[in-house]
Every structure is written in structure tokens, then in C-alpha cells.
Design a protein around this motif. Structure first.
Motif, PDB file in Angstrom:
ATOM      1  N   GLY A  27      22.385 -64.232  40.781  1.00  0.00           N
ATOM      2  CA  GLY A  27      22.465 -65.148  39.649  1.00  0.00           C
ATOM      3  C   GLY A  27      22.400 -64.386  38.341  1.00  0.00           C
ATOM      4  O   GLY A  27      22.584 -63.162  38.304  1.00  0.00           O
ATOM      5  N   ASP A  28      22.122 -65.112  37.274  1.00  0.00           N
ATOM      6  CA  ASP A  28      22.106 -64.526  35.938  1.00  0.00           C
ATOM      7  C   ASP A  28      20.676 -64.389  35.416  1.00  0.00           C
ATOM      8  O   ASP A  28      19.811 -65.213  35.721  1.00  0.00           O
ATOM      9  CB  ASP A  28      22.899 -65.397  34.957  1.00  0.00           C
ATOM     10  CG  ASP A  28      24.352 -65.579  35.385  1.00  0.00           C
ATOM     11  OD1 ASP A  28      24.838 -64.775  36.210  1.00  0.00           O
ATOM     12  OD2 ASP A  28      24.990 -66.530  34.896  1.00  0.00           O
ATOM     13  N   HIS A  49      21.490 -69.937  37.327  1.00  0.00           N
ATOM     14  CA  HIS A  49      22.918 -70.004  37.657  1.00  0.00           C
ATOM     15  C   HIS A  49      23.180 -69.330  39.014  1.00  0.00           C
ATOM     16  O   HIS A  49      24.063 -68.483  39.149  1.00  0.00           O
ATOM     17  CB  HIS A  49      23.777 -69.340  36.581  1.00  0.00           C
ATOM     18  CG  HIS A  49      23.539 -69.870  35.199  1.00  0.00           C
ATOM     19  ND1 HIS A  49      23.685 -69.107  34.060  1.00  0.00           N
ATOM     20  CD2 HIS A  49      23.126 -71.092  34.757  1.00  0.00           C
ATOM     21  CE1 HIS A  49      23.397 -69.827  32.996  1.00  0.00           C
ATOM     22  NE2 HIS A  49      23.051 -71.039  33.394  1.00  0.00           N
ATOM     23  N   ASN A 107      17.679 -74.954  40.401  1.00  0.00           N
ATOM     24  CA  ASN A 107      18.266 -76.202  39.914  1.00  0.00           C
ATOM     25  C   ASN A 107      19.015 -76.955  41.014  1.00  0.00           C
ATOM     26  O   ASN A 107      20.187 -77.310  40.871  1.00  0.00           O
ATOM     27  CB  ASN A 107      19.197 -75.919  38.724  1.00  0.00           C
ATOM     28  CG  ASN A 107      19.538 -77.172  37.941  1.00  0.00           C
ATOM     29  OD1 ASN A 107      18.793 -78.144  37.965  1.00  0.00           O
ATOM     30  ND2 ASN A 107      20.664 -77.148  37.251  1.00  0.00           N
ATOM     31  N   ILE A 127      24.440 -68.265  42.462  1.00  0.00           N
ATOM     32  CA  ILE A 127      25.747 -68.408  43.109  1.00  0.00           C
ATOM     33  C   ILE A 127      25.693 -68.073  44.596  1.00  0.00           C
ATOM     34  O   ILE A 127      26.639 -68.377  45.326  1.00  0.00           O
ATOM     35  CB  ILE A 127      26.820 -67.537  42.417  1.00  0.00           C
ATOM     36  CG1 ILE A 127      26.425 -66.057  42.437  1.00  0.00           C
ATOM     37  CG2 ILE A 127      27.044 -68.014  40.989  1.00  0.00           C
ATOM     38  CD1 ILE A 127      27.491 -65.131  41.866  1.00  0.00           C
ATOM     39  N   GLN A 152      24.901 -60.994  34.156  1.00  0.00           N
ATOM     40  CA  GLN A 152      25.438 -61.950  35.116  1.00  0.00           C
ATOM     41  C   GLN A 152      25.588 -61.320  36.497  1.00  0.00           C
ATOM     42  O   GLN A 152      25.878 -60.128  36.632  1.00  0.00           O
ATOM     43  CB  GLN A 152      26.795 -62.478  34.639  1.00  0.00           C
ATOM     44  CG  GLN A 152      26.725 -63.231  33.324  1.00  0.00           C
ATOM     45  CD  GLN A 152      28.079 -63.744  32.878  1.00  0.00           C
ATOM     46  OE1 GLN A 152      29.111 -63.215  33.254  1.00  0.00           O
ATOM     47  NE2 GLN A 152      28.076 -64.789  32.049  1.00  0.00           N
TER      48      GLN A 152
END
Length: 251
Positions: free
Chosen positions: A123-124, A136, A107, A138, A62
Motif C-alpha cells: 500500500g501507500d 490504499h 478501510n 492493494i 506508493q
């Protein structure tokens, strides 16, 4: 993210025979989610995320931070919901078994990118349908522009289908003349199979079942590639760009 690697040739057993490990062994651990920082600050190289195996050695990590050059923009839900980036040429590892490209599943994160932009993002690490990706998201920052890396030349048939893993997410170039060999998904998904030396046949059409057919099947698998329109739409109208109004493949 820290990666530790044991060299296979440096480890032997104690039974009197000099048997080394079959392959290098790597594992990783994280010391916590790093702060995003600024453009040019330390980041994790893409080749370390990709690793030299069939999947990433950092799956599930993560808050990883990477920087690279955008090589393909497919943002938006009607397309692939993301984009591809590659490591800047001056920071690659020159290991033919590790890819320098990766898919960013943003996304609809809300920040538009363009080909040739340098981006820094956090991100992950994910495996999405066997595709190593960063999701994901951020944080994302624009860090200027650069000439995209030169496409890696490939020649069909590849020596082994594992070659595709080594260039996953990267720009590639095939200079050979290819022919359409499968178009079942062309109208519905915008995908067409291309192959070297014309149409491919089912192995048992040109060889006896058994070893002969297996040889043909292996050559078929190493001689083709799928050309996709970069869209997730089903049965789009107008037809995909690989179709003309006469429903034929065009260059």
C-alpha cells in the motif's frame, strides 16, 4: 524504495572550524512500484518507514511492501478501520528512536486478519492525524503465525513526550498503578485519561503562574496516557467497556 543517509559527523564546513551537521540527513527515492512477490521475499522494514523523526521520511511513497506480525485487530468501520503490525523480532534494527510498529488502514479491504498472524501487504505510506500508516491497500497475504513481540516496558513519567513517537504503533506495557484523571470523553468516545500518582491538577491550582506552573504542566504531560476502547462510535449503547452499569471505571 531507497533511503540515503548522510552521517552528521562525516560532514564539516570549510571555514576553519570543525562544525558538523546538527543531525543526520536522510532522503528517499523510489525506483517504481515493486511486484507483490511471496511471503518471505524482500520487503521494507517498518523502522525505515517510521524513521527517527516526528513523521515518516517516506510519506507519499506508493506501493510499499511490508511484512509483520498482527498485534492489534481493529478492522471494521465501527472500530478503527484497520489493524496494527510489528516487525518480526529477528529483523528489527535495535535503534531506540525508530518504532517497529505501524497502523494499517485497510478501510474494509475485505481480508480479515487476526492477532498473531504474519501478513505481507502492499500500500501507500500515509500520515493520518499524525499517525504514520499504510493505506490504499492493494494486496494482502497471510504468511503463517508467530508469537507477537513482547510489549516494550515503559515507565511514567516519560523523560520526554517524544518517547511516544519512538513506540508509535507498538505494543507497550506500563506496570505502574494508574488512576483515572480525565473522563470527559468516556461516555461519548470510550476514552479515559490515566495518570501516575493519582489525579492530575491544573498547574495553577498547585503552583504560581509562570515558571512554576510550566514545570507542573510539563510533568503532567509526561505522566499520563489515554486508554481508548478502539471504537469510532459516538455515545455507544451499551456503554464502552471501560464503564460498568454504574458508570464507573473498572479494571
Amino acid at each position: 524504495v531507497c533511503i540515503a543517509t548522510i552521517s552528521a559527523q562525516q560532514i564539516t564546513d570549510l571555514d576553519g572550524l570543525p562544525d558538523a551537521l546538527a543531525a543526520d540527513y536522510s532522503w528517499s527515492f523510489s525506483t517504481g512500484t515493486p511486484s507483490f512477490g511471496a511471503c518471505g521475499d524482500p520487503s521494507t522494514p517498518i523502522h525505515l518507514i517510521q524513521g527517527n523523526g516526528v513523521s515518516t521520511p517516506l510519506s507519499g511513497t506508493q506501493g510499499i511492501i511490508i511484512e509483520g506480525i498482527v498485534t492489534g485487530d481493529f478492522q471494521g468501520q465501527e472500530r478503527l478501520n484497520g489493524f496494527f503490525i510489528q516487525q518480526k523480532p529477528e529483523t528489527i534494527d535495535n535503534d531506540p528512536l525508530t518504532s517497529e510498529g505501524i497502523f494499517i488502514y485497510d478501510n474494509d479491504f475485505g481480508i480479515n486478519v487476526n492477532v498473531s498472524e504474519i501478513v505481507r501487504l502492499q500500500g501507500d505510506v500515509l500520515e493520518i492525524d499524525s499517525l504514520t500508516s499504510i493505506g490504499h491497500i492493494i494486496d494482502l497475504a497471510h504468511c503463517g503465525t508467530a508469537q507477537p513481540p513482547a510489549p516494550k516496558p515503559l515507565t511514567l513519567p516519560v523523560a520526554d513526550t517524544a518517547v511516544w513517537e519512538n513506540v508509535e504503533g507498538m505494543l507497550v506495557h506500563i506496570s505502574q498503578t494508574l488512576a483515572a484523571t480525565g473522563h470527559e470523553a468516556l461516555g461519548s468516545e470510550g476514552a479515559v485519561d490515566l495518570a501516575l500518582n493519582g489525579r492530575l491538577y491544573y498547574p495553577t491550582e498547585i503552583a504560581d503562574p509562570g515558571e512554576g506552573a510550566l514545570v507542573v504542566a510539563d510533568l503532567n504531560n509526561r505522566s499520563r496516557i489515554t486508554l481508548d476502547d478502539g471504537s469510532q462510535l459516538n455515545n455507544p449503547l451499551p456503554p464502552p467497556p471501560n464503564l460498568t452499569e454504574h458508570h464507573t471505571r473498572h479494571e
